[in-house]
Design a protein around this motif. Structure first.
Motif, PDB file in Angstrom:
ATOM      1  N   THR A 237     -21.053 -15.353   2.397  1.00  0.00           N
ATOM      2  CA  THR A 237     -22.460 -14.983   2.197  1.00  0.00           C
ATOM      3  C   THR A 237     -22.939 -15.321   0.784  1.00  0.00           C
ATOM      4  O   THR A 237     -24.067 -15.796   0.600  1.00  0.00           O
ATOM      5  N   THR A 238     -22.090 -15.074  -0.209  1.00  0.00           N
ATOM      6  CA  THR A 238     -22.482 -15.346  -1.594  1.00  0.00           C
ATOM      7  C   THR A 238     -22.729 -16.825  -1.810  1.00  0.00           C
ATOM      8  O   THR A 238     -23.681 -17.224  -2.486  1.00  0.00           O
ATOM      9  N   GLN A 240     -23.748 -18.967   0.349  1.00  0.00           N
ATOM     10  CA  GLN A 240     -25.032 -19.333   0.956  1.00  0.00           C
ATOM     11  C   GLN A 240     -26.195 -18.984   0.029  1.00  0.00           C
ATOM     12  O   GLN A 240     -27.135 -19.766  -0.120  1.00  0.00           O
TER      13      GLN A 240
END
Length: 275
Positions: A237-238, A240
């Motif tokens: 997620t980071t 992205q």
């Protein structure tokens, strides 16, 4: 330092923070003076901090070893001219925390051989976590440099720059810098609410995350780039989020913003000098 008598012309928020910091670090309230045009402010400072209060700037200069100019920039010329004779007679150290007023202007008002230290603090000094850059003219002694540094260190870190012109860059980085972080926090909070969190939860999460990131950066020997990579898992997620920042020119936008602040700082100093 504890034997030096320190006087503040102007008793506003920054001066109050500096006085509080000095007292917290062991400086006796009885060795601190403050003058201000606001009589109510003087009563409050005497009651809360126990410092000496005077209605006259001349009386303050007579009593102290170092004079901290903590008035608004637009008022500084008049204040400086009014106390210049006394400061020259006593050869007092003058510490200025007024934004945009360069040493050339200060020397013109106070006297060419006046020992002057110009400082650029930032608003976190109000909660004793400030970052202040200092520059001394050629008439400041080593002892006076130590005194000026210790005054500013009472509200955070303090460091010296070799050329006064560097204070424009300091203004762009740390002087204006808190607002940049607040802007990011503001945007993160708003988006967190869009994603379904309550406003209270969003604010607490953003605030604690900002505090935690700053604490890690302060305590780690690694660079911000290394720290960022350490918490960015491939495909996660980071990553992205970071890719989205980079694809939209985040680094270039930050650089553009700091250059704009830097250029404006130079413009404001010239305007003050010519006024």
């Amino acid at each position: 330092m504890k034997t030096n008598k320190i006087g503040f012309i102007g008793g506003g928020n920054m001066a109050t923070s500096l006085m509080s910091g000095l007292i917290a670090s062991g400086h006796a309230p009885a060795a601190i003076w403050v003058s201000d045009i606001n009589a109510e402010a003087l009563v409050r400072l005497a009651a809360t901090l126990g410092v000496n209060t005077v209605n006259s700037n001349d009386g303050l200069v007579e009593a102290v070893d170092v004079v901290v100019l903590a008035v608004k920039p637009q008022s500084l010329k008049e204040v400086a001219l009014n106390v210049a004779d006394l400061i020259r007679q006593k050869q007092s150290l003058v510490v200025s925390i007024a934004a945009g007023i360069n040493q050339c202007s200060l020397a013109a008002w106070l006297g060419d051989e006046t020992p002057i230290v110009r400082c650029m603090p930032n608003t976190p000094a109000l909660v004793l976590t400030g970052a202040t850059a200092l520059h001394a003219n050629n008439y400041v002694s080593a002892k006076q440099r130590d005194l000026a540094e210790n005054i500013m260190r009472s509200v955070g870190i303090s460091l010296w720059v070799g050329h006064e012109s560097e204070l424009d860059a300091v203004t762009a980085v740390s002087g204006s810098g808190p607002a940049y972080f607040f802007l990011l926090m503001e945007a993160m909070e708003a988006t967190a609410v869009e994603l379904g969190l309550s406003a209270v939860t969003a604010r607490l999460l953003v605030q604690q995350t900002a505090l935690g990131a700053a604490k890690i950066a302060l305590e780690s020997p690694e660079s911000p780039e290394q720290l960022r990579k350490r918490v960015t898992s491939p495909g996660g997620t980071t990553q992205q989020a970071i890719q989205t920042f980079e694809q939209n020119g985040f680094a270039a936008l930050v650089a553009s913003a700091l250059h704009a602040a830097y250029n404006r700082s130079i413009e404001m100093s010239k305007q003050m000098e010519n006024s």
